[in-house]
Design a protein around this motif. Structure first.
Motif, PDB file in Angstrom:
ATOM      1  N   GLN A  11      14.367 -12.528  13.502  1.00 49.49           N
ATOM      2  CA  GLN A  11      15.650 -12.044  14.025  1.00 49.49           C
ATOM      3  C   GLN A  11      16.801 -12.818  13.392  1.00 49.49           C
ATOM      4  O   GLN A  11      17.818 -12.235  13.002  1.00 49.49           O
ATOM      5  CB  GLN A  11      15.663 -12.176  15.548  1.00 49.49           C
ATOM      6  N   GLU A  12      16.643 -14.124  13.247  1.00 52.94           N
ATOM      7  CA  GLU A  12      17.684 -14.943  12.617  1.00 52.94           C
ATOM      8  C   GLU A  12      17.861 -14.581  11.142  1.00 52.94           C
ATOM      9  O   GLU A  12      18.985 -14.421  10.665  1.00 52.94           O
ATOM     10  CB  GLU A  12      17.343 -16.432  12.768  1.00 52.94           C
ATOM     11  N   SER A  39       7.059 -18.194  27.900  1.00 55.85           N
ATOM     12  CA  SER A  39       7.332 -19.437  27.167  1.00 55.85           C
ATOM     13  C   SER A  39       7.499 -20.630  28.103  1.00 55.85           C
ATOM     14  O   SER A  39       7.336 -21.772  27.693  1.00 55.85           O
ATOM     15  CB  SER A  39       8.566 -19.269  26.274  1.00 55.85           C
ATOM     16  N   THR A  51       6.091 -15.701  19.189  1.00 60.16           N
ATOM     17  CA  THR A  51       7.443 -15.823  19.739  1.00 60.16           C
ATOM     18  C   THR A  51       8.370 -16.472  18.719  1.00 60.16           C
ATOM     19  O   THR A  51       9.491 -16.000  18.489  1.00 60.16           O
ATOM     20  CB  THR A  51       7.426 -16.643  21.051  1.00 60.16           C
ATOM     21  N   ASP A  52       7.894 -17.540  18.078  1.00 58.91           N
ATOM     22  CA  ASP A  52       8.688 -18.214  17.039  1.00 58.91           C
ATOM     23  C   ASP A  52       8.919 -17.298  15.842  1.00 58.91           C
ATOM     24  O   ASP A  52      10.012 -17.259  15.280  1.00 58.91           O
ATOM     25  CB  ASP A  52       7.990 -19.498  16.579  1.00 58.91           C
ATOM     26  N   ARG A  90      11.611 -14.763  16.673  1.00 58.75           N
ATOM     27  CA  ARG A  90      12.927 -15.409  16.676  1.00 58.75           C
ATOM     28  C   ARG A  90      13.404 -15.705  15.255  1.00 58.75           C
ATOM     29  O   ARG A  90      14.554 -15.422  14.891  1.00 58.75           O
ATOM     30  CB  ARG A  90      12.872 -16.700  17.501  1.00 58.75           C
ATOM     31  N   GLU A  91      12.512 -16.251  14.410  1.00 60.40           N
ATOM     32  CA  GLU A  91      12.882 -16.577  13.027  1.00 60.40           C
ATOM     33  C   GLU A  91      13.219 -15.316  12.233  1.00 60.40           C
ATOM     34  O   GLU A  91      14.168 -15.310  11.435  1.00 60.40           O
ATOM     35  CB  GLU A  91      11.745 -17.345  12.354  1.00 60.40           C
ATOM     36  N   THR A 132      17.114  -5.656  18.137  1.00 63.02           N
ATOM     37  CA  THR A 132      16.934  -6.134  19.497  1.00 63.02           C
ATOM     38  C   THR A 132      15.524  -5.798  19.976  1.00 63.02           C
ATOM     39  O   THR A 132      14.865  -4.917  19.428  1.00 63.02           O
ATOM     40  CB  THR A 132      17.956  -5.484  20.460  1.00 63.02           C
ATOM     41  N   GLN A 156      20.668  -6.660  12.115  1.00 66.54           N
ATOM     42  CA  GLN A 156      20.356  -7.057  13.473  1.00 66.54           C
ATOM     43  C   GLN A 156      19.327  -6.117  14.104  1.00 66.54           C
ATOM     44  O   GLN A 156      19.276  -4.938  13.778  1.00 66.54           O
ATOM     45  CB  GLN A 156      21.614  -7.063  14.351  1.00 66.54           C
ATOM     46  N   SER A 158      10.157 -14.522  27.537  1.00 70.80           N
ATOM     47  CA  SER A 158      10.866 -15.732  27.966  1.00 70.80           C
ATOM     48  C   SER A 158      10.150 -16.400  29.141  1.00 70.80           C
ATOM     49  O   SER A 158       9.995 -17.627  29.171  1.00 70.80           O
ATOM     50  CB  SER A 158      12.302 -15.365  28.352  1.00 70.80           C
ATOM     51  N   ARG A 167      11.581  -8.784  26.270  1.00 69.35           N
ATOM     52  CA  ARG A 167      12.310 -10.024  26.007  1.00 69.35           C
ATOM     53  C   ARG A 167      12.241 -10.956  27.219  1.00 69.35           C
ATOM     54  O   ARG A 167      11.971 -12.152  27.096  1.00 69.35           O
ATOM     55  CB  ARG A 167      13.772  -9.717  25.654  1.00 69.35           C
TER      56      ARG A 167
END
Length: 195
Positions: A82-83, A106, A75-76, A79-80, A93, A91, A103, A99
């Motif tokens: 994606q950033e 988590s 999950t991290d 996210r990392e 999705t 970008q 969530s 998603r």
């Protein structure tokens, strides 16, 4: 010499070069570019974790400690990534269902001792035959400017959609024709020949 952005992207891509990816997942991510292996890896690992969680929810409502840590780390990682790709103007999705379920997970995942799967947990529907990670069709990356721009769809045909955007460098409109995602291999070949 490579720019810092090019080095960041290369470092990210290099992390997945030696990773073993099942053809069942790599066939879903065939678009040219650096993200195909990354997305296939994410999808494969998510499906593995979700499948195990579905089984554990039926058996004893206990998600093992190792798998809990692995899913938290994944999950991290998503996210990392994606950033980072967002900073590079690339970008992407994740499918809404995945998603949302990630969530929800988590909220009960624990780093040690395993995780108790809530009694109200609903089985996760595994997505096996379509991509879970996608770049928006209506965005274009302009690498020289390291930015993405949203395009306006101006037409659609049998094999493709046509988008328009104003090039910021030259100040005039450009049309871009993109093949539809659901083309059969034969239709995709026709599109390439037509192009």
């Amino acid at each position: 010499m490579a720019t810092p952005e090019e080095m960041m992207l290369q470092d990210l891509v290099d992390k997945y070069v030696d990773e073993e990816i099942d053809p069942a997942f790599s066939r879903l991510y065939t678009e040219p570019g650096p993200t195909s292996r990354i997305f296939a890896s994410f999808h494969q690992r998510l499906n593995s974790h979700f499948d195990f969680m579905n089984r554990k929810a039926r058996v004893n409502h206990h998600f093992n400690a190792y798998q809990s840590r692995q899913l938290i780390a994944l999950t991290d990682e998503i996210r990392e990534t994606q950033e980072l790709l967002g900073l590079l103007g690339m970008q992407f999705t994740m499918a809404d269902d995945y998603r949302q379920r990630l969530s929800e997970c988590s909220e009960f995942l624990e780093e040690s001792g395993g995780s108790t799967i809530p009694d109200e947990f609903e089985q996760i529907r595994l997505v096996k035959y379509e991509p879970v990670f996608i770049h928006p069709d209506n965005e274009i990356l302009l690498p020289k400017r390291r930015e993405s721009y949203v395009m306006k769809m101006i037409g659609s045909g049998s094999y493709a959609n046509v988008y328009r955007y104003v090039d910021p460098e030259y100040g005039f409109s450009i049309a871009l024709k993109r093949a539809k995602r659901d083309l059969t291999p034969k239709d995709l070949e026709r599109f390439h020949n037509e192009f």
